[in-house]
Design an enzyme around this catalytic site. Structure first.
Site, PDB file in Angstrom:
ATOM      1  N   HIS A  49      -3.755 -13.662  34.081  1.00  0.00           N
ATOM      2  CA  HIS A  49      -2.515 -12.694  33.693  1.00  0.00           C
ATOM      3  C   HIS A  49      -3.120 -11.608  33.062  1.00  0.00           C
ATOM      4  O   HIS A  49      -4.012 -11.740  32.073  1.00  0.00           O
ATOM      5  CB  HIS A  49      -1.490 -13.470  32.974  1.00  0.00           C
ATOM      6  CG  HIS A  49      -0.125 -12.790  33.148  1.00  0.00           C
ATOM      7  ND1 HIS A  49       0.185 -11.742  32.261  1.00  0.00           N
ATOM      8  CD2 HIS A  49       0.907 -12.798  33.836  1.00  0.00           C
ATOM      9  CE1 HIS A  49       1.403 -11.248  32.578  1.00  0.00           C
ATOM     10  NE2 HIS A  49       1.836 -12.345  33.505  1.00  0.00           N
ATOM     11  N   ASP A  74       3.276 -17.999  39.244  1.00  0.00           N
ATOM     12  CA  ASP A  74       3.197 -18.238  40.632  1.00  0.00           C
ATOM     13  C   ASP A  74       2.327 -19.589  40.989  1.00  0.00           C
ATOM     14  O   ASP A  74       2.225 -19.931  42.042  1.00  0.00           O
ATOM     15  CB  ASP A  74       2.342 -17.008  41.011  1.00  0.00           C
ATOM     16  CG  ASP A  74       3.184 -15.830  41.176  1.00  0.00           C
ATOM     17  OD1 ASP A  74       2.663 -14.711  40.333  1.00  0.00           O
ATOM     18  OD2 ASP A  74       4.556 -15.805  41.237  1.00  0.00           O
TER      19      ASP A  74
HETATM   20  C1  SDX Z   1       2.479 -11.819  38.113  1.00  0.00           C
HETATM   21  O1  SDX Z   1       2.183  -8.268  34.551  1.00  0.00           O
HETATM   22  C2  SDX Z   1       2.978  -9.066  34.766  1.00  0.00           C
HETATM   23  O2  SDX Z   1       3.981  -9.519  33.841  1.00  0.00           O
HETATM   24  C3  SDX Z   1       3.356  -9.885  36.297  1.00  0.00           C
HETATM   25  C4  SDX Z   1       4.143 -11.140  36.403  1.00  0.00           C
HETATM   26  C5  SDX Z   1       5.375 -10.719  36.142  1.00  0.00           C
HETATM   27  O3  SDX Z   1       6.375 -11.758  35.956  1.00  0.00           O
HETATM   28  O4  SDX Z   1       5.867  -9.761  36.544  1.00  0.00           O
HETATM   29  O5  SDX Z   1       3.802 -12.211  35.259  1.00  0.00           O
HETATM   30  C6  SDX Z   1       3.791 -11.769  37.720  1.00  0.00           C
HETATM   31  O6  SDX Z   1       2.029 -10.964  38.767  1.00  0.00           O
HETATM   32  C7  SDX Z   1       1.688 -12.848  37.799  1.00  0.00           C
HETATM   33  C8  SDX Z   1       0.265 -12.635  38.036  1.00  0.00           C
HETATM   34  C9  SDX Z   1      -0.032 -13.190  39.513  1.00  0.00           C
HETATM   35  N1  SDX Z   1      -1.271 -12.860  40.122  1.00  0.00           N
HETATM   36  C10 SDX Z   1      -2.180 -13.912  40.493  1.00  0.00           C
HETATM   37  O7  SDX Z   1      -2.104 -15.094  40.132  1.00  0.00           O
HETATM   38  C11 SDX Z   1      -3.237 -13.302  41.281  1.00  0.00           C
HETATM   39  C12 SDX Z   1      -4.627 -14.166  40.544  1.00  0.00           C
HETATM   40  N2  SDX Z   1      -4.812 -13.734  39.123  1.00  0.00           N
HETATM   41  C13 SDX Z   1      -5.643 -12.514  39.200  1.00  0.00           C
HETATM   42  O8  SDX Z   1      -5.803 -11.465  40.291  1.00  0.00           O
HETATM   43  C14 SDX Z   1      -5.710 -11.881  37.771  1.00  0.00           C
HETATM   44  O9  SDX Z   1      -5.582 -12.961  36.865  1.00  0.00           O
HETATM   45  C15 SDX Z   1      -4.745 -10.932  37.453  1.00  0.00           C
HETATM   46  C16 SDX Z   1      -4.570  -9.542  38.443  1.00  0.00           C
HETATM   47  C17 SDX Z   1      -3.272 -11.239  37.100  1.00  0.00           C
HETATM   48  C18 SDX Z   1      -5.170 -10.158  36.092  1.00  0.00           C
HETATM   49  O10 SDX Z   1      -6.439  -9.574  36.470  1.00  0.00           O
HETATM   50  P1  SDX Z   1      -7.347  -8.967  35.370  1.00  0.00           P
HETATM   51  O11 SDX Z   1      -6.574  -7.981  34.688  1.00  0.00           O
HETATM   52  O12 SDX Z   1      -8.688  -8.667  35.897  1.00  0.00           O
HETATM   53  O13 SDX Z   1      -7.379 -10.288  34.358  1.00  0.00           O
HETATM   54  P2  SDX Z   1      -8.093 -10.193  33.133  1.00  0.00           P
HETATM   55  O14 SDX Z   1      -8.422  -8.922  32.601  1.00  0.00           O
HETATM   56  O15 SDX Z   1      -7.281 -11.357  32.252  1.00  0.00           O
HETATM   57  O16 SDX Z   1      -9.460 -11.042  33.557  1.00  0.00           O
HETATM   58  C19 SDX Z   1     -10.423 -11.474  32.576  1.00  0.00           C
HETATM   59  C20 SDX Z   1     -11.580 -12.186  33.600  1.00  0.00           C
HETATM   60  C21 SDX Z   1     -11.877 -11.044  34.612  1.00  0.00           C
HETATM   61  O17 SDX Z   1     -13.418 -11.329  34.603  1.00  0.00           O
HETATM   62  P3  SDX Z   1     -14.543 -10.180  33.874  1.00  0.00           P
HETATM   63  O18 SDX Z   1     -14.095  -8.819  34.564  1.00  0.00           O
HETATM   64  O19 SDX Z   1     -14.046 -10.416  32.494  1.00  0.00           O
HETATM   65  O20 SDX Z   1     -15.721 -10.729  34.367  1.00  0.00           O
HETATM   66  O21 SDX Z   1     -11.170 -13.127  34.112  1.00  0.00           O
HETATM   67  C22 SDX Z   1     -11.265 -12.988  35.664  1.00  0.00           C
HETATM   68  C23 SDX Z   1     -11.525 -11.434  35.874  1.00  0.00           C
HETATM   69  O22 SDX Z   1     -12.256 -11.291  36.995  1.00  0.00           O
HETATM   70  N3  SDX Z   1     -10.139 -13.418  36.328  1.00  0.00           N
HETATM   71  C24 SDX Z   1     -10.277 -14.527  37.295  1.00  0.00           C
HETATM   72  C25 SDX Z   1      -8.871 -14.602  37.815  1.00  0.00           C
HETATM   73  N4  SDX Z   1      -8.143 -14.007  37.025  1.00  0.00           N
HETATM   74  C26 SDX Z   1      -8.951 -13.100  36.295  1.00  0.00           C
HETATM   75  N5  SDX Z   1     -11.246 -15.258  37.726  1.00  0.00           N
HETATM   76  C27 SDX Z   1     -11.084 -16.148  38.817  1.00  0.00           C
HETATM   77  N6  SDX Z   1      -9.648 -16.380  39.165  1.00  0.00           N
HETATM   78  C28 SDX Z   1      -8.684 -15.760  38.638  1.00  0.00           C
HETATM   79  N7  SDX Z   1      -7.409 -15.965  38.811  1.00  0.00           N
END
Ligand code: SDX
Length: 392
Positions: free
Chosen positions: A270, A327
């Site tokens: 998130h 989700d």
């Molecule tokens: C919603 O914003 C909101 O409030 C949204 C929401 C709402 O109610 O409106 O809460 C609803 O959208 C929830 C999120 C749903 N999306 C997913 O579940 C999709 C899978 N999640 C990822 O795509 C990701 O976690 C995001 C898009 C949600 C966030 O992406 P970020 O901004 O890259 O996450 P981060 O900065 O916290 O990541 C930190 C690290 C990164 O690696 P590095 O760049 O540091 O090397 O963790 C990694 C990311 O690549 N990472 C993951 C991951 N999520 C982040 N690695 C593997 N699996 C994952 N799910």
């Protein structure tokens, strides 16, 4: 809408605004709506009551809730001409494509609630959107399965009405199960609002230009559709089904940790929560309750629980502070109720409409609000003179 911009080292500008609706502490895993914890609202309140709270700032009295519910109930029908609108879509159109198109067209049907400078028209538009979203969502589902549309009924609650419009058929009434209604109502509450997420920010930005509320909500629906946002609930269940069995989890955990693999664990991580999403806690408990009460033994739920345990104890996910989000478990419940995965994000949009509308009202009723205008850090070439094509 205060125009404050902050830049983080990643050079992504974050427009911030002032809002009194929802508070999130991502490190502590706290979510409050007008000061009330999401866990208490989900367990003790109802979606209609949470709608009133988000729109008006206070929990309603019994009479206020009854009056509000009656107002919403009496706006659930849509203009009959709208049914013709659906017939332009292919039957296999994704229901979110239908939602974007139909909701965006509502301003062509409800001209008397598009003047954003008139508080009464804003109030009517807000009620129309909250009331009609379930009807339009159910119509999108019916159209995709080739069944006739089912009209709303004023003798049913908001959530029971939606389930009936979705699953009832002329040949056989839908048996309204209180267990299902309660679970669906909880899911709506858990999705109602979430501060300045991508789709809410989209609604605010569209609204700041003075666009009509129906167009603004359609913009929010379009943004929510993405798999990184609201589309994650559909992607998460598809991922769990692809994993299929507990023994295949390590393969997917390894892929999620591999920077060269675009695969991510859907329903995990998130932008704000660096702790457990409090909504996921309620969602997992609801999934357990519903499956038990409905007598559904879905192996996908076991895969989800095992995947969560493995990920929560994996150094990569611990270091990156990745936890299940709203989700991760919702699809298990929605599937048990009978929704196809293509409808999952439609349900998210249905529930989030009250948050979008409340945030839009909060912004548009602020006399000091100006059009949003995110800025940039320019990284292109410095100024240079034009060169004729025969001299290049
Ligand atoms: C919603 O914003 C909101 O409030 C949204 C929401 C709402 O109610 O409106 O809460 C609803 O959208 C929830 C999120 C749903 N999306 C997913 O579940 C999709 C899978 N999640 C990822 O795509 C990701 O976690 C995001 C898009 C949600 C966030 O992406 P970020 O901004 O890259 O996450 P981060 O900065 O916290 O990541 C930190 C690290 C990164 O690696 P590095 O760049 O540091 O090397 O963790 C990694 C990311 O690549 N990472 C993951 C991951 N999520 C982040 N690695 C593997 N699996 C994952 N799910």
């Amino acid at each position: 809408n205060t125009g404050m911009f902050t830049y983080d080292p990643g050079f992504t500008s974050t427009a911030s605004c002032e809002s009194g609706l929802t508070y999130i502490d991502g490190d502590a895993g706290v979510l409050l709506h007008r000061g009330y914890p999401i866990g208490q609202l989900a367990e003790q309140s109802s979606f209609m009551e949470v709608c009133y709270l988000l729109l008006n700032g206070e929990l309603p009295s019994a009479k206020e809730l009854a009056d509000f519910t009656t107002t919403i109930t009496r706006h659930t029908m849509v203009h009959e001409q709208l049914t013709a609108f659906f017939r332009g879509f292919r039957r296999d159109a994704h229901p979110m494509a239908i939602m974007v198109g139909v909701v965006g067209a509502l301003s062509a049907f409800y001209h008397d609630s598009t003047d954003i400078n008139d508080p009464e028209q804003r109030r009517i538009a807000s009620h129309r959107l909250i009331a009609k979203m379930p009807t339009i969502a159910a119509m999108a589902y019916k159209y995709s399965v080739g069944q006739p549309f089912v009209y709303p009924r004023n003798d049913l609650s908001y959530t029971a009405n939606f389930l009936n419009m979705t699953f009832s058929v002329p040949a056989e009434d839908y048996k309204i199960d209180p267990v299902v209604v309660d679970a669906m109502d909880k899911i709506f509450t858990l999705h109602a609002d979430h501060e300045q997420n991508a789709s809410t920010s989209t609604v605010r930005l569209a609204g700041s230009s003075g666009a009509n509320p129906f167009a603004c909500i359609a913009a929010g629906i379009a943004c929510l559709w993405g798999p990184a946002h609201g589309g994650a609930n559909e992607a998460a269940l598809n991922m769990l089904r692809e994993i299929g069995t507990v023994d295949r989890i390590p393969e997917y955990i390894a892929r999620a940790k591999n920077k060269d693999d675009p695969f991510r664990l859907m329903g995990f991580g998130h932008r704000v929560y660096k702790n457990y999403d409090p909504r996921a806690t309620v969602m997992q408990k609801t999934a357990k309750d519903v499956l038990e009460k409905l007598g559904v033994n879905d192996p996908i739920f076991d895969v989800a629980k095992e995947l969560e345990q493995i990920a929560l104890n994996d150094p990569y996910f611990i270091e990156k502070k990745l936890y299940p989000n709203v989700d991760f478990y919702s699809g298990v419940i929605l599937s048990a109720i009978g929704f196809p995965t293509e409808m999952f994000t439609v349900l998210f949009a249905l529930a989030r409409t009250v948050g979008w509308v409340a945030q839009w009202n909060e912004m548009i009723s602020d006399p000091a609000q100006k059009i949003g205008r995110p800025r940039q850090l320019y990284t292109g070439p410095t100024q240079r003179d034009y060169v004729a094509v025969d001299k290049r």
